[in-house]
Every structure is written in structure tokens, then in C-alpha cells.
Design an enzyme around this catalytic site. Structure first.
Site, PDB file in Angstrom:
ATOM      1  N   HIS A  12      61.709  46.804  41.429  1.00 47.59           N
ATOM      2  CA  HIS A  12      61.772  45.719  42.429  1.00 47.59           C
ATOM      3  C   HIS A  12      60.660  45.857  43.482  1.00 47.59           C
ATOM      4  O   HIS A  12      60.838  45.527  44.643  1.00 47.59           O
ATOM      5  CB  HIS A  12      63.163  45.659  43.061  1.00 47.59           C
ATOM      6  CG  HIS A  12      63.600  46.931  43.740  1.00 47.59           C
ATOM      7  ND1 HIS A  12      64.913  47.351  43.768  1.00 47.59           N
ATOM      8  CD2 HIS A  12      62.910  47.865  44.420  1.00 47.59           C
ATOM      9  CE1 HIS A  12      64.988  48.491  44.438  1.00 47.59           C
ATOM     10  NE2 HIS A  12      63.796  48.821  44.852  1.00 47.59           N
ATOM     11  N   HIS A  59      65.976  48.800  51.912  1.00 48.41           N
ATOM     12  CA  HIS A  59      64.847  49.649  52.342  1.00 48.41           C
ATOM     13  C   HIS A  59      64.592  49.498  53.838  1.00 48.41           C
ATOM     14  O   HIS A  59      63.457  49.492  54.283  1.00 48.41           O
ATOM     15  CB  HIS A  59      63.570  49.256  51.609  1.00 48.41           C
ATOM     16  CG  HIS A  59      63.652  49.220  50.124  1.00 48.41           C
ATOM     17  ND1 HIS A  59      64.312  48.230  49.441  1.00 48.41           N
ATOM     18  CD2 HIS A  59      63.165  50.055  49.179  1.00 48.41           C
ATOM     19  CE1 HIS A  59      64.206  48.463  48.132  1.00 48.41           C
ATOM     20  NE2 HIS A  59      63.520  49.553  47.951  1.00 48.41           N
ATOM     21  N   HIS A 195      58.679  57.287  41.190  1.00 48.05           N
ATOM     22  CA  HIS A 195      57.612  57.052  42.161  1.00 48.05           C
ATOM     23  C   HIS A 195      57.867  57.839  43.434  1.00 48.05           C
ATOM     24  O   HIS A 195      58.994  58.195  43.741  1.00 48.05           O
ATOM     25  CB  HIS A 195      57.412  55.566  42.465  1.00 48.05           C
ATOM     26  CG  HIS A 195      58.567  54.838  43.110  1.00 48.05           C
ATOM     27  ND1 HIS A 195      59.823  54.751  42.564  1.00 48.05           N
ATOM     28  CD2 HIS A 195      58.630  54.126  44.258  1.00 48.05           C
ATOM     29  CE1 HIS A 195      60.595  54.010  43.339  1.00 48.05           C
ATOM     30  NE2 HIS A 195      59.906  53.636  44.389  1.00 48.05           N
ATOM     31  N   GLU A 242      66.070  55.837  43.172  1.00 47.14           N
ATOM     32  CA  GLU A 242      66.591  54.490  42.896  1.00 47.14           C
ATOM     33  C   GLU A 242      67.198  54.389  41.502  1.00 47.14           C
ATOM     34  O   GLU A 242      67.884  53.400  41.198  1.00 47.14           O
ATOM     35  CB  GLU A 242      65.466  53.452  43.058  1.00 47.14           C
ATOM     36  CG  GLU A 242      65.014  53.317  44.500  1.00 47.14           C
ATOM     37  CD  GLU A 242      63.831  52.376  44.680  1.00 47.14           C
ATOM     38  OE1 GLU A 242      63.580  51.986  45.826  1.00 47.14           O
ATOM     39  OE2 GLU A 242      63.145  52.042  43.686  1.00 47.14           O
TER      40      GLU A 242
END
Lengths: 282, 119
Positions: A12, A59, A195, A242
Site C-alpha cells: 500500500h 501510519h 522494507h 506489516e
């Protein structure tokens, strides 16, 4: 009764929203990523879900560190995005299904999952980018389902364990299937895969670990629960946590699923981008 | 898994786990960055950064890190990357710009490194 048709995963990343706005679908950088989506559009056009349960991680828009819910479920009639500090454009509001949200909250709390309910919740790119990817045109797309956002904390440790995430999904699945209306539901697990944005290890991506996760989440999600949170940070990167959203989604599906589509591409922005479509097998 | 088995503090090189310790340390800095979700707050900051730091009661290290626009210093001062990204947004810095800064390479070199991982 409500039926869960399947689950879909996607990264996303905010840059995807810009790429969509600029119609970069055939750009050499973006094409290997966007090519994963037309088969999912076809499936969605065929099965036409009434409701999408969109599992993402906020976030720093909907929640701040003053009050940080581990698991939060939207119970609003509609949801809005905001500019998130980067001047993002307002999107048309997303229609919710507050009655069904409350049914899920009731069911899961009865099942001993302690939920934070949100009658107002600003939704960030974690929620909006997948909606843009799966239902192009958003408000202009007649097939866009009513949406129920679910956010899990990956901003601040302690984050939930992988086992808790999978168990959350199982409880969510039970709650959805006990909803009396005869509706069709899809569940999204968004974010990831590996990531890391922060620190001297910024730019870390781990293909081998991502590919293992994409395989095991289909065939043996329970085995992934032996990965500790610390190991998850180490192997997937600080924001690769995530992957918890994928586990939550998977728990809501049937034990056996058919993978109808999958794609993995490095890099999109700083991320190993994974896309999967899993259909429930009753 | 028992709580005893989980070691919260085994270092992962180049990685700061944002836990309760860091959340306490960085609260003021992160709260300021969270405010940048609003365009008016961003403008207020740009009009007078020192006044804006004072409004959120940033400490000296946090102010210096912000003035230097140095992400590693901001993290050391308790900054959380999700909120820092909003600070970076004011200056139109991308996550590749931030990654390059933290790893002491140019943005182009950082992008190259990302691409190579796809090979």
C-alpha cells in the site's frame, strides 16, 4: 448469512497512489507491478462483493502515540482520507457499513478479542491505495463495496505477535460468517512485504523471506506463527512488520484456499511488493 | 512463546526498535510531526520554526536534529519514522531521499541499490 469469498493482499505504498493519479500503468518501472491487478479486477467484477474488510496499519494519521490501539475497527457510516502531510488530494468518501462493523465488534469481543471501536477514523494510504488499486475510479466505480477498515498497530512496539494476528483473523472470520444478512465479503491484507525506511539499514529488502512468507501463508500459515516479532523485524525490515496484516487476513479465510493470482516485484519505492488473490474453498 | 523468551533489546544493526523507551523519549518531537498532517500547521512551522519547536516543547537535541534536517539524529532523539515522514514532506523529501541521507549515498545511488535487489 454472510460469506467470505476470498482474500487479497497488496502493498500500500504511497507512491502507488501517485502512479495511479499519473496513469503510469505502462511505465517500465511500474508495469511489472500494475500487471498483477487486471486479473484481480476480473475476479472482483465476477464475484461482486458487497463489503470489503480492509485490514491495514495506520501510519500516523488516524492515531497518534497519545492513544495507540493494538487493534481498531472502524464503525463509521463513511470514511475520509486526508493529505497526510504531503498534500495528497482528497478522495471521494468511502461508504462504510456501521451496522456490520458493530456486529463484528460484538462478535469479536464476545470471543475475547478486545477491540477499539472508531465511529470516526481518518483513513490513510494504507487503506486508500488498495481501494484505488482494486476498484479503479473509486466513487465512479459502481462495483465499489461498502468498506470496513481494521487497523493494527505496527507504529510502536510492542506490536501484536504473528500468532495473535492469525488468531485475530480467525475470530474476525467467525464474526463475519455469523452476520445474518446474505452478503458477500472480501478481506484485504495490505502492506509489506519486506522494507525498512529508517536507520542505517534503510533500503533493506529480503526476497527469500518474502517468497517463503507468500508460500507458507497459503499452505501452512500456522507455521509462520513461530516467527518472533524480533525475527520479523530482522528478516522483513522495520516496516516489514506489516506482514501482520496478511496474517490477519489469512486467518479469516477457509483453511484451504485456491491461489488465483500472485505476483512479487522488487522494488516499488523501497519495498518488495507482493500481490495475492486467494479464493476460499468451502 | 513466553515473555522471557522474547528479547526486546537484541540489537539489529542499523535498526532502532521504536518501543516504549523511544516513545517516551521522542513524544514531543513526534507530536510536532503528527501536527503536520494539517496544512495550516505546516505553514505555521515554516513561518517561525523556533516558535513552533517551543510550542511543542522540543528539547535541544530534537531542535538541532530538525534544524539539520538529519533523519538519523531525529531517530536518535526519539523520532518515529512514520511521523518524521510528515516532517520530510514539508521539504518534499521522498523516502529515497531519506534513505540516501541515512546511508550516506546520493539519492540516485540509493535508487540503484533498490533496483539491484530485484535482480
Amino acid at each position: 448469512m454472510a460469506r467470505i469469498l476470498g482474500g487479497i493482499t497488496t502493498s500500500h505504498i504511497p507512491a502507488v497512489g501517485n502512479a495511479i493519479a499519473n496513469k503510469m500503468f505502462d511505465d517500465p518501472y511500474w508495469k511489472p507491478f500494475f500487471d498483477a491487478y487486471p486479473p484481480i479486477h476480473e475476479w472482483l467484477a465476477k464475484v461482486k462483493p458487497d463489503v470489503v474488510v480492509n485490514i491495514y496499519n495506520d501510519h500516523g494519521l488516524g492515531f497518534f502515540l497519545d492513544q495507540m490501539p493494538t487493534f481498531a475497527i472502524g464503525a463509521a457510516h463513511e470514511y475520509h482520507n486526508e493529505d497526510e502531510g504531503w498534500g495528497l488530494k482528497p478522495l471521494p468518501p468511502f461508504q462504510g457499513d456501521a451496522r456490520m462493523s458493530w456486529h463484528i465488534i460484538e462478535g469479536m469481543v464476545a470471543d475475547e478479542f478486545d477491540i477499539t471501536s472508531c465511529q470516526e477514523l481518518a483513513v490513510d494510504h494504507g487503506f486508500t491505495v488498495p481501494m484505488q488499486l482494486f476498484w479503479p475510479g473509486l466513487g465512479d466505480n459502481p462495483d465499489i463495496p461498502r468498506a470496513i477498515p481494521i487497523s493494527a498497530n505496527t507504529v510502536q512496539h510492542p506490536i501484536p505477535t504473528l500468532k495473535r494476528a492469525l488468531d485475530f483473523g480467525k475470530s474476525l472470520g467467525k464474526a463475519i460468517r455469523s452476520y445474518p444478512d446474505d452478503i458477500k465479503v472480501v478481506v484485504l491484507g495490505t502492506g509489506g512485504l519486506s522494507h525498512q525506511l529508517d536507520g542505517e539499514r534503510a533500503g533493506f529488502i529480503n526476497r527469500e523471506f518474502d517468497e517463503m512468507c507468500m508460500e507458507k501463508i497459503v499452505t501452512d500459515p500456522e507455521s509462520l506463527t513461530s516467527i518472533s516479532r524480533h525475527e520479523l523485524v530482522e528478516k522483513a525490515g522495520a516496516q516489514g512488520t506489516e506482514f501482520l496484516m496478511w496474517m490477519m487476513m489469512r486467518g479469516a479465510l477457509t483453511e484451504k484456499v485456491n491461489v488465483l493470482n500472485q505476483n512479487y516485484h522488487i522494488p516499488i519505492s523501497n519495498t518488495g511488493a507482493g500481490t495475492m488473490l486467494m479464493e476460499c474453498v468451502d | 512463546m513466553s515473555i522471557e523468551e522474547f528479547d526486546h533489546h537484541t540489537p539489529i544493526p542499523g535498526t532502532t526498535l521504536f518501543d516504549g523507551e523511544m516513545a517516551m523519549k521522542g513524544y514531543a518531537l513526534n507530536k510536532m510531526c503528527y501536527s503536520f498532517n494539517g496544512a495550516a500547521a505546516r505553514q505555521e512551522y515554516l513561518n517561525d520554526p523556533m516558535a513552533y519547536y517551543a510550542k511543542f516543547k522540543l528539547n535541544e537535541a530534537q531542535i538541532q536534529a530538525c534544524e539539520n534536517k538529519n533523519v538519523l539524529e531525529m531517530i536518535a532523539a526519539g523520532g518515529n519514522i512514520y511521523y518524521l515522514a510528515k516532517f520530510a514532506g514539508i521539504f518534499k523529501l521522498s523516502v529515497q531521499d531519506i534513505g540516501a541521507q541515512q546511508t550516506s549515498v546520493t539519492t540516485e545511488e540509493f535508487k540503484e541499490k533498490l533496483l539491484r535487489q530485484g535482480d
